[in-house]
Design a protein around this motif. Structure first.
Motif, PDB file in Angstrom:
ATOM      1  N   LEU A   1       0.829  -1.206   0.000  1.00 17.16           N
ATOM      2  CA  LEU A   1       0.000   0.000   0.000  1.00 17.16           C
ATOM      3  C   LEU A   1       0.870   1.265   0.000  1.00 17.16           C
ATOM      4  O   LEU A   1       0.562   2.244  -0.698  1.00 17.16           O
ATOM      5  CB  LEU A   1      -0.947   0.005   1.206  1.00 17.16           C
ATOM      6  CG  LEU A   1      -2.126  -0.961   1.125  1.00 17.16           C
ATOM      7  CD1 LEU A   1      -2.913  -0.932   2.436  1.00 17.16           C
ATOM      8  CD2 LEU A   1      -3.045  -0.604  -0.027  1.00 17.16           C
ATOM      9  N   ALA A   2       1.948   1.242   0.759  1.00 11.66           N
ATOM     10  CA  ALA A   2       2.848   2.395   0.804  1.00 11.66           C
ATOM     11  C   ALA A   2       3.486   2.612  -0.563  1.00 11.66           C
ATOM     12  O   ALA A   2       3.656   3.763  -1.019  1.00 11.66           O
ATOM     13  CB  ALA A   2       3.904   2.196   1.869  1.00 11.66           C
ATOM     14  N   SER A   3       3.859   1.524  -1.250  1.00 10.95           N
ATOM     15  CA  SER A   3       4.477   1.680  -2.580  1.00 10.95           C
ATOM     16  C   SER A   3       3.450   2.229  -3.567  1.00 10.95           C
ATOM     17  O   SER A   3       3.770   3.090  -4.395  1.00 10.95           O
ATOM     18  CB  SER A   3       5.065   0.365  -3.059  1.00 10.95           C
ATOM     19  OG  SER A   3       4.042  -0.557  -3.362  1.00 10.95           O
ATOM     20  N   TYR A   4       2.181   1.743  -3.518  1.00 12.35           N
ATOM     21  CA  TYR A   4       1.143   2.283  -4.385  1.00 12.35           C
ATOM     22  C   TYR A   4       0.920   3.763  -4.099  1.00 12.35           C
ATOM     23  O   TYR A   4       0.750   4.572  -5.010  1.00 12.35           O
ATOM     24  CB  TYR A   4      -0.173   1.515  -4.218  1.00 12.35           C
ATOM     25  CG  TYR A   4      -0.217   0.199  -4.953  1.00 12.35           C
ATOM     26  CD1 TYR A   4       0.396   0.048  -6.196  1.00 12.35           C
ATOM     27  CD2 TYR A   4      -0.886  -0.896  -4.425  1.00 12.35           C
ATOM     28  CE1 TYR A   4       0.348  -1.158  -6.860  1.00 12.35           C
ATOM     29  CE2 TYR A   4      -0.936  -2.099  -5.088  1.00 12.35           C
ATOM     30  CZ  TYR A   4      -0.329  -2.221  -6.316  1.00 12.35           C
ATOM     31  OH  TYR A   4      -0.381  -3.397  -6.984  1.00 12.35           O
ATOM     32  N   TRP A   5       0.888   4.077  -2.807  1.00 14.95           N
ATOM     33  CA  TRP A   5       0.697   5.481  -2.410  1.00 14.95           C
ATOM     34  C   TRP A   5       1.839   6.340  -2.936  1.00 14.95           C
ATOM     35  O   TRP A   5       1.624   7.437  -3.457  1.00 14.95           O
ATOM     36  CB  TRP A   5       0.578   5.566  -0.882  1.00 14.95           C
ATOM     37  CG  TRP A   5       0.263   6.948  -0.396  1.00 14.95           C
ATOM     38  CD1 TRP A   5       1.113   7.810   0.184  1.00 14.95           C
ATOM     39  CD2 TRP A   5      -0.997   7.613  -0.466  1.00 14.95           C
ATOM     40  NE1 TRP A   5       0.486   8.973   0.492  1.00 14.95           N
ATOM     41  CE2 TRP A   5      -0.849   8.873   0.082  1.00 14.95           C
ATOM     42  CE3 TRP A   5      -2.264   7.235  -0.943  1.00 14.95           C
ATOM     43  CZ2 TRP A   5      -1.873   9.794   0.182  1.00 14.95           C
ATOM     44  CZ3 TRP A   5      -3.280   8.163  -0.843  1.00 14.95           C
ATOM     45  CH2 TRP A   5      -3.083   9.423  -0.296  1.00 14.95           C
ATOM     46  N   GLY A   6       3.049   5.883  -2.858  1.00 12.99           N
ATOM     47  CA  GLY A   6       4.214   6.615  -3.362  1.00 12.99           C
ATOM     48  C   GLY A   6       4.158   6.777  -4.872  1.00 12.99           C
ATOM     49  O   GLY A   6       4.458   7.852  -5.411  1.00 12.99           O
TER      50      GLY A   6
ATOM     51  N   TYR B   1       1.450   6.770  -6.694  1.00 15.54           N
ATOM     52  CA  TYR B   1       0.355   7.696  -6.952  1.00 15.54           C
ATOM     53  C   TYR B   1       0.817   9.137  -6.787  1.00 15.54           C
ATOM     54  O   TYR B   1       0.573   9.988  -7.660  1.00 15.54           O
ATOM     55  CB  TYR B   1      -0.833   7.380  -6.018  1.00 15.54           C
ATOM     56  CG  TYR B   1      -1.915   8.426  -6.062  1.00 15.54           C
ATOM     57  CD1 TYR B   1      -2.782   8.495  -7.148  1.00 15.54           C
ATOM     58  CD2 TYR B   1      -2.073   9.326  -5.021  1.00 15.54           C
ATOM     59  CE1 TYR B   1      -3.774   9.455  -7.183  1.00 15.54           C
ATOM     60  CE2 TYR B   1      -3.063  10.283  -5.047  1.00 15.54           C
ATOM     61  CZ  TYR B   1      -3.922  10.356  -6.134  1.00 15.54           C
ATOM     62  OH  TYR B   1      -4.902  11.301  -6.169  1.00 15.54           O
ATOM     63  N   HIS B   2       1.482   9.439  -5.690  1.00 17.62           N
ATOM     64  CA  HIS B   2       1.971  10.800  -5.448  1.00 17.62           C
ATOM     65  C   HIS B   2       3.032  11.204  -6.471  1.00 17.62           C
ATOM     66  O   HIS B   2       3.073  12.367  -6.921  1.00 17.62           O
ATOM     67  CB  HIS B   2       2.503  10.939  -4.015  1.00 17.62           C
ATOM     68  CG  HIS B   2       1.406  11.190  -3.036  1.00 17.62           C
ATOM     69  ND1 HIS B   2       0.711  12.348  -2.999  1.00 17.62           N
ATOM     70  CD2 HIS B   2       0.885  10.410  -2.054  1.00 17.62           C
ATOM     71  CE1 HIS B   2      -0.205  12.291  -2.051  1.00 17.62           C
ATOM     72  NE2 HIS B   2      -0.121  11.102  -1.450  1.00 17.62           N
TER      73      HIS B   2
END
Length: 169
Positions: free
Chosen positions: A15-20, A22-23
């Protein structure tokens, strides 16, 4: 419980990698939009500068054309005034000749019938001389007025035409 913690950690990492990602995508998109906006603004400024330059050139062209029209009209007035002065001199010579003619007719004689005819001829010659003088003076005034009106009309027309944009063929 260890497998659950590992799975939770992996899920959180995913999830953190997807969030990164995305940003990162949003920041790249914002940078591209800013670049496109800057290019558009630069193009707009360039078009504005080119438009101002063209407007200044057109204004300069019009001012030059107006000055040329004014100078031409002044030359026309000078020519017309010189012609009027020549016509006035010719009219004065004609008037002088008429007065000489009227004076020549009034020469005294010894025959009473000739004297009576001479007096009538003198009066007629004086009337004709006076009419000629008046007609010549009026013709001179009308000619001057016509020349002034013609020159002013042409100047107005040329100035109007100089204000029109140049035709591009």
């Amino acid at each position: 419980m260890k497998s659950w913690a590992i799975r939770s950690a992996l899920l959180l990492a995913l999830l953190a990698s997807y969030w990164g990602v995305y940003h990162h995508g949003r920041s790249v998109e914002r940078a591209e939009a800013a670049l496109a906006s800057a290019e558009r603004d630069s193009g707009d400024r360039l078009a504005e500068v080119i438009g101002e330059r063209a407007a200044r050139q057109e204004e300069q062209r019009r001012a030059t054309a107006q000055e040329e029209v004014r100078a031409h009209a002044q030359e026309e007035r000078t020519i017309a005034d010189a012609g009027a002065a020549g016509a006035d001199a010719a009219g004065q010579r004609l008037h002088d000749d008429g007065a000489k003619f009227a004076a020549a007719i009034s020469c005294p004689g010894t025959d009473t019938a000739a004297i009576a005819r001479g007096q009538a001829a003198t009066r007629s010659a004086m009337v004709l001389s006076d009419l000629l003088t008046r007609a010549d003076a009026r013709a001179g005034e009308l000619a001057k007025a016509y020349d002034r009106a013609r020159i002013a009309g042409e100047q107005c027309e040329f100035q109007y035409e100089s204000l029109l944009p140049l035709k591009k063929y």
